[in-house]
Design an enzyme around this catalytic site. Sequence first.
Site, PDB file in Angstrom:
ATOM      1  N   GLU A   1      -2.830  -3.338  -2.659  1.00 27.01           N
ATOM      2  CA  GLU A   1      -3.522  -2.151  -3.500  1.00 27.01           C
ATOM      3  C   GLU A   1      -2.655  -0.820  -3.733  1.00 27.01           C
ATOM      4  O   GLU A   1      -3.061  -0.460  -4.855  1.00 27.01           O
ATOM      5  CB  GLU A   1      -4.716  -1.631  -2.525  1.00 27.01           C
ATOM      6  CG  GLU A   1      -5.776  -2.794  -2.067  1.00 27.01           C
ATOM      7  CD  GLU A   1      -5.133  -3.809  -1.242  1.00 27.01           C
ATOM      8  OE1 GLU A   1      -4.201  -3.918  -0.715  1.00 27.01           O
ATOM      9  OE2 GLU A   1      -6.146  -4.839  -1.080  1.00 27.01           O
TER      10      GLU A   1
ATOM     11  N   LEU B   1      -0.971  -9.115  -4.222  1.00 23.78           N
ATOM     12  CA  LEU B   1      -2.011  -8.495  -3.086  1.00 23.78           C
ATOM     13  C   LEU B   1      -1.298  -7.417  -2.414  1.00 23.78           C
ATOM     14  O   LEU B   1      -1.021  -7.324  -1.462  1.00 23.78           O
ATOM     15  CB  LEU B   1      -2.313  -9.753  -2.226  1.00 23.78           C
ATOM     16  CG  LEU B   1      -3.583  -9.592  -1.445  1.00 23.78           C
ATOM     17  CD1 LEU B   1      -3.949 -10.897  -0.832  1.00 23.78           C
ATOM     18  CD2 LEU B   1      -4.027  -8.494  -0.520  1.00 23.78           C
TER      19      LEU B   1
ATOM     20  N   HIS C   1     -16.107  -4.743   4.846  1.00 16.61           N
ATOM     21  CA  HIS C   1     -16.748  -5.145   3.398  1.00 16.61           C
ATOM     22  C   HIS C   1     -17.864  -4.158   3.618  1.00 16.61           C
ATOM     23  O   HIS C   1     -18.988  -4.589   2.696  1.00 16.61           O
ATOM     24  CB  HIS C   1     -17.001  -6.475   3.439  1.00 16.61           C
ATOM     25  CG  HIS C   1     -15.692  -7.538   3.748  1.00 16.61           C
ATOM     26  ND1 HIS C   1     -15.331  -7.875   4.931  1.00 16.61           N
ATOM     27  CD2 HIS C   1     -14.956  -8.135   2.769  1.00 16.61           C
ATOM     28  CE1 HIS C   1     -14.405  -8.929   4.891  1.00 16.61           C
ATOM     29  NE2 HIS C   1     -14.049  -8.761   3.410  1.00 16.61           N
TER      30      HIS C   1
ATOM     31  N   GLU D   1      -6.798  -7.521  -7.756  1.00 17.90           N
ATOM     32  CA  GLU D   1      -6.731  -8.940  -7.148  1.00 17.90           C
ATOM     33  C   GLU D   1      -7.686  -9.895  -7.424  1.00 17.90           C
ATOM     34  O   GLU D   1      -8.915  -9.722  -7.538  1.00 17.90           O
ATOM     35  CB  GLU D   1      -6.719  -8.892  -5.634  1.00 17.90           C
ATOM     36  CG  GLU D   1      -5.690  -7.832  -5.104  1.00 17.90           C
ATOM     37  CD  GLU D   1      -5.883  -7.305  -3.662  1.00 17.90           C
ATOM     38  OE1 GLU D   1      -6.835  -7.460  -3.181  1.00 17.90           O
ATOM     39  OE2 GLU D   1      -4.975  -6.223  -3.321  1.00 17.90           O
TER      40      GLU D   1
ATOM     41  N   PRO E   1      -4.636   1.504   1.499  1.00 19.42           N
ATOM     42  CA  PRO E   1      -3.166   1.108   1.332  1.00 19.42           C
ATOM     43  C   PRO E   1      -2.510   1.938  -0.065  1.00 19.42           C
ATOM     44  O   PRO E   1      -1.617   2.271  -0.183  1.00 19.42           O
ATOM     45  CB  PRO E   1      -2.672  -0.382   0.974  1.00 19.42           C
ATOM     46  CG  PRO E   1      -3.791  -0.935   1.927  1.00 19.42           C
ATOM     47  CD  PRO E   1      -4.987   0.095   1.921  1.00 19.42           C
TER      48      PRO E   1
END
Lengths: 324, 378
Positions: free
Chosen positions: A60, A58, A129, A29, A89
């Site tokens: 994964e 988008l 994150h 991405e 994912p």
Amino acid sequence: MTEMNLVQAINGTLRSEMQANPDVIVLGEDVGKVGGVFRVTQGLIDEFGADRVIDTPLAEGGIIGTAIGMALYGMRPVPEIQFADFIFPAFDQIVSEAAKFRYRSGGEYTVPMTIRAPVGGGIRGGHYHSQSPEALFIHTAGLKVVCPSNPYDARGLLRSAIRDNDPVLFFEPKRVYRAVKMDVPEDDYAIPLGEAKVVTEGKDVTVIAWGAMLFEAMAAAQEASAQGVQAEVIDLRTLWPVDIDTITESVEKTGRVVIVHEAPKACGFGAELLSLITERSFLSLEAPPLRVTGWDTPFPYTLENEYLPLQHRITPAILDTARY
Amino acid sequence: MHTPEEPAPTNMPDALRAHGVFRVLGDEGRADSATDPKLPLQLVQDIYRAMVRTRVIDQQLERLQRQGRIGFHIGSVGEEACILASAAALRPTDWLLPCYREFGALLWRGFPLQTYVDNMFGNIDDPVQGRQMPDHYTGRKYRFGSVSSPIGTQMTQAVGMAWAAKKKGRDEVVGVFFGDGATSSADFHTAMNFAGVFETPTLFLCRNNRWAISLPSEQQTAAATFAEKGVAYGVHGVRVDGNDALATYRVVREAANRARAGGGPTLIELMTYRVGGHSTSDDPRAYRVQDEVERWRRIDPIKRLREHLVRQHAWDEARERKLVSDTEQELKRCIEASEGKKPPPIESMFEGVFDRQPWHLREQQAQCVSGPRAKARH
């Protein structure tokens, strides 16, 4: 020699591996025009074009599933997962497919793929994150897991990962991306997977760390030495297969061990390391081994510096185990 | 695609009578001259023989499982046309990635029956060393994938392979089999999306056999058809009577030609019926009525193609009897040979996890080999 940070080191290695082998491609991405959210792939699209530096939809699972397909066909894809927190994912494709292809096909199909993903906290990124999911992949037979701490190692390890014939998870400590600069040779050196490095020698306590926490461990070792405790700090570099010989050699010398990692404590990689150490070096141990890790909570936002196993928690652990 | 002029065979289930289902074979094996791909008779006979051979192997393996001689089988009774005609419509240089119900396509590609049976027994001659359960075969030499049990994972891989072939400028197509159940998986959606965006030469071969274990296709989706799901991804979608070998062949070949010419992927809904249980571990009487099975049996794909060949005096009872008997004998010999073979050596369990064996597997291998042996037989 050129002075560079981790981002520049990885970018340069991707560039030289792509120059050396047309089967090496990058996909993920925002990896193309924008060069990735951390700019690690910046400029690659200008040199290699959108056919080899691919901005994907988008998904994964789609990035890793199609990368596996390319690898089965004979290419060496280097997919990027934007944050390791978003790898789930694709977990099925990595665990059920990439990890098992060689074994289940009797070696007919292999998956020479290097999955790059930023890991770790310290950038005020909250749950999604900041995580360090290495243990999940170490637990899966058939995967190699690498986590460099500095630009020099990153360059040599990424080159080995891309040239490796098995799937490799290449975790990049995002807190180090621009924080550490060092002189790095520009030639095509490689650092073999599976070799740890003793970064600080010491006789009293073995401290095992990797990624961004290596610098916290080194700072803690320095702090402890002011109090007369000489800690030996090992940077694992490759987490799996782990360099057990370097670890046991050090532990049998010091008899004391502290393991540091950002991931939660329960079933973290530290648990496996401690089991391996006690299985091999039980009679050498002079004190209960200690783990300084993230807590068994989701990764917090505001209190991340209390969550992370930073110097302020590592130093007391080194001193405690030394004085046990 | 042509609109079939030949009316649907009488007694055909409603699903197959729906508008827009491409068909060639009508009542009594009559081929619609407007849609007939007019294949060489020899090829039609070859496809027919492979379909019968697949059916006979399925029936025999099911029997062996009931006798406790093999552990498991997952069969394709009723789905032979969509599997064999799809395989036949592709070139040997094209790739086929299986779901787990397509051993017929693997044998069509030339995979030895003995190796298939050795794989089923997981013995020392199994190319994958007994690492997978029955019907989880691999055939790279035959440009055939490697079966895994998770549903749908092969679809994104098929897109990646086709993408790689396209990048390398090879005119190869990748066909990927999956069932109607797999259209609900995340991999279906991402695979269709990636294939559409990157125009990969991928054929999505959806065997809509109307049952995903116990779930009927009506409960798998609220969409009227599976083929129309292609619209959302900009992928060409087509419905074909999957119990009609000639129609299947034509649709797959045309889609393959289009993909080869750079026309991108196609989603092909092969409308068929899973006559047996999901596998030998399943008893479908718990969730479906026998009347439905009987309706589909009337349009059995083998029966329809046989009628077609008989009409042209290209098949008869004697040939049928010999084919069935030869296949039974061949399989019997393979089973007898496989049953007598040893299991793979214990060492092999620790090999092939990685390219080169790391220290921890070397250590565990030595521990296991020199350690106590399991009491149960292998």
